[in-house]
Design an enzyme around this catalytic site. Structure first.
Site, PDB file in Angstrom:
ATOM      1  CG  ASP A 141      12.329   3.295  32.083  1.00 32.47           C
ATOM      2  OD1 ASP A 141      11.768   2.881  31.037  1.00 32.47           O
ATOM      3  OD2 ASP A 141      13.539   3.632  32.116  1.00 32.47           O
ATOM      4  CG  ASP A 186      17.295   4.195  31.082  1.00 27.69           C
ATOM      5  OD1 ASP A 186      17.349   3.322  30.198  1.00 27.69           O
ATOM      6  OD2 ASP A 186      16.328   4.332  31.838  1.00 27.69           O
TER       7      ASP A 186
END
Ligand code: M91
Length: 329
Positions: free
Chosen positions: A35, A219
């Protein structure tokens, strides 16, 4: 030195991307979600309540000869989708794609929210954001990549996420053969802990790029492309059957519709997301109504170039030069 790890979509909707990580001695292999929007490496462990851990692979520090408790340290994190977890901290050897960090903070979950309990395809997250975003107290810990950067051939990593195929996270080198077009670089803003950047304009269906800049983040931990309402409306005005579906909390359309592409300018190059990547998935099995990969960021307050956008490109997260590179795939 370099590292290279394969990553795979978690399901038919490419909801998450799963990468195997080796922790401890002997190696305990856990499937984690990498992430770039956060900076904690946390895992389901022998300390996670049995009822919550059922169905998950767990890390047992007691079974690792190289594990050490980081006494007095704790962590607690809440994500954009309101999922959360917390616990205590060990240090141990962590290997990703053949590259090892000998003393990495491994955050052990003593509490996980329902979304994580149910999401049995992953056993935690490996944060690839900036160290400033780490939640460990009293002293923040470094991410795996931050610990690795000085020993890597170059202080950068690339994400090559694919639709329903195996992709890769490469560390310390750029495999330009993964891209079709040139890499456009633009400054990255890491002050908030994640990879912020500004796209110089956008267009729908192959039209000329306008000059409406879009500031957002790259992201890997977010499934969708989440942008301002005016951009979302400009796109779906071209989709005959598009409508907002309250129950789905997003725009849906007939799965049979031929969706236009969406392009954005970054670092002097143009990245085009084919319409097929925006026709994400039926709202439920067998339905002929599909959920859009482009949705509004209005109730989040930040634009997110998530997996739907990242799948169209080879993305270079260049820590050394504090910049992001995007190349058409
Ligand atoms: C508005 S940020 C929403 C985003 N979470 C998502 O994208 C989830 C991912 C998912 C998919 C399937 C199962 C479980 C989870 O998926 C949806 O929310 N979806 C996909 C499925 C759709 N039908 C509905 C919408 C999100 O918090 N990411 C964070 C990382 C996530 C946390 C949850 C576990 C997976 C990794 C993170 O980078 C977001 N961040 C970014 C910057 C700063 C803080 C911050 O916290």
């Amino acid at each position: 030195q370099t590292g290279s790890a394969n990553t795979n979509p978690s399901d038919s909707a490419d909801d998450e991307y799963i990468t195997n990580v080796s922790i401890g001695t002997p190696a305990q292999v856990l499937p984690l979600d990498f992430d770039t929007g956060s900076s904690d490496l946390w895992v389901f462990s022998s300390e996670t309540p049995k009822s919550s851990a059922s169905g998950h692979v767990t890390y047992s520090p007691s079974k690792s000869s190289t594990a050490k408790k980081l006494s007095g340290a704790s962590w607690s994190i809440t994500y954009g989708d309101h999922s959360s977890s917390s616990g205590d901290v060990y240090t141990d050897k962590v290997t990703v794609g053949g590259f090892s960090v000998s003393s990495q903070a491994v955050e052990s979950a003593t509490k996980v929210s329902t979304q994580f309990v149910q999401d049995t395809v992953i056993s935690g997250l490996l944060g690839l954001g900036f160290d400033v975003g780490n939640t460990v107290k009293p002293r923040a810990q470094k991410t795996w990549f931050s610990n690795a950067a000085n020993s890597l051939a170059q202080p950068l990593f690339t994400a090559d996420l694919k639709h329903q195929q195996t992709g890769s996270y490469n560390f310390g080198f750029i495999d330009t053969t993964l891209a079709k077009g040139p890499i456009g670089y633009t400054p990255a803003d890491g002050s908030e802990g994640y990879w912020g950047f500004t796209a110089t304009g956008y267009s729908v269906g192959g039209a000329k790029l306008n000059r409406n800049s879009i500031t957002g983040i790259a992201d890997t931990g977010t499934t969708l492309l989440l942008l301002d309402d005016d951009v979302v409306n400009a796109y779906y005005n071209n989709v005959e059957s598009a409508q907002y579906d309250d129950s789905q909390q997003g725009v849906v359309f007939d799965c049979s519709e031929d969706l236009p592409s969406f392009s954005f300018g970054v670092g002097g190059t143009t990245i085009t997301i084919p319409g097929s990547l925006i026709n994400l998935t039926p709202v439920s099995d067998g339905s002929s109504t599909c959920f859009g990969g482009l949705q509004s960021s209005a109730d989040i307050g930040i634009n997110i170039f998530g997996d739907v956008a990242l799948k169209a490109a080879l993305v270079v997260f260049d820590l050394g030069n504090e910049r992001l590179g995007w190349a058409q795939k």
